[in-house]
Motif scaffolding. Structure first.
Motif, PDB file in Angstrom:
ATOM      1  N   GLY A  53    -102.899  21.624 -14.192  1.00  0.00           N
ATOM      2  CA  GLY A  53    -104.378  21.486 -14.297  1.00  0.00           C
ATOM      3  C   GLY A  53    -105.031  20.029 -14.625  1.00  0.00           C
ATOM      4  O   GLY A  53    -106.098  19.928 -14.846  1.00  0.00           O
ATOM      5  N   SER A  55    -104.335  17.885 -16.964  1.00  0.00           N
ATOM      6  CA  SER A  55    -104.677  17.549 -18.385  1.00  0.00           C
ATOM      7  C   SER A  55    -103.906  16.682 -18.839  1.00  0.00           C
ATOM      8  O   SER A  55    -103.805  15.903 -19.867  1.00  0.00           O
ATOM      9  N   ASN A  56    -102.591  16.562 -18.203  1.00  0.00           N
ATOM     10  CA  ASN A  56    -101.494  15.809 -18.795  1.00  0.00           C
ATOM     11  C   ASN A  56    -100.987  14.911 -17.561  1.00  0.00           C
ATOM     12  O   ASN A  56    -100.645  15.459 -16.492  1.00  0.00           O
ATOM     13  N   THR A  57    -100.468  13.704 -17.740  1.00  0.00           N
ATOM     14  CA  THR A  57    -100.049  12.646 -17.061  1.00  0.00           C
ATOM     15  C   THR A  57     -98.979  11.902 -17.589  1.00  0.00           C
ATOM     16  O   THR A  57     -98.983  11.540 -18.864  1.00  0.00           O
ATOM     17  N   SER A  70    -103.782  11.612  -9.734  1.00  0.00           N
ATOM     18  CA  SER A  70    -104.780  12.569  -9.705  1.00  0.00           C
ATOM     19  C   SER A  70    -104.460  13.599  -8.748  1.00  0.00           C
ATOM     20  O   SER A  70    -103.634  13.504  -7.720  1.00  0.00           O
TER      21      SER A  70
END
Length: 123
Positions: A53, A55-57, A70
């Protein structure tokens, strides 16, 4: 999942490149995606990962603040924006996929890999 990496090339130190990894096959949006790199004689190393999603990298310390991962699930593509490139960033870059982002912080045991794209940074 089939992965196709592209966008590598030759750039001067301080320059930028954007790598792309296009996915096909199973549902792309259900997979976390990662980038790794490898130079001759060295083990493949983790660069960055992103969850399904976005939301975390996670990033390797060596690229934090310079690289950004991204994804665009509508296009089944993950990107690696590389800025302020250094000669030590020279490597073949590979994308990979796994259901778990935590698994993608190591190259061990991953089943889905792209073919690699060469990045060369000249000094």
């Amino acid at each position: 999942v089939q992965l196709q990496a592209s966008g590598g090339g030759l750039v001067q130190a301080g320059g930028s490149l954007r790598l792309s990894c296009a996915a096909s096959g199973r549902t792309f949006s259900s997979y976390a995606m990662g980038w790794f790199r490898q130079t001759p004689g060295k083990e493949r190393e983790f660069v960055a990962a992103i969850n399904w999603g976005a939301s975390n990298t996670y990033y390797a310390d060596s690229v934090k603040g310079r690289f950004t991962i991204s994804r665009d699930n509508a296009k089944n593509t993950v990107y690696l924006q590389m800025n302020s490139l250094k000669p030590e960033d020279t490597a073949v870059y590979y994308c990979a996929a796994d259901p778990s982002i935590m698994v993608l912080t190591t190259p061990l045991g991953l089943d889905y890999w792209g073919q690699g794209t060469q990045v060369t940074v000249s000094s």
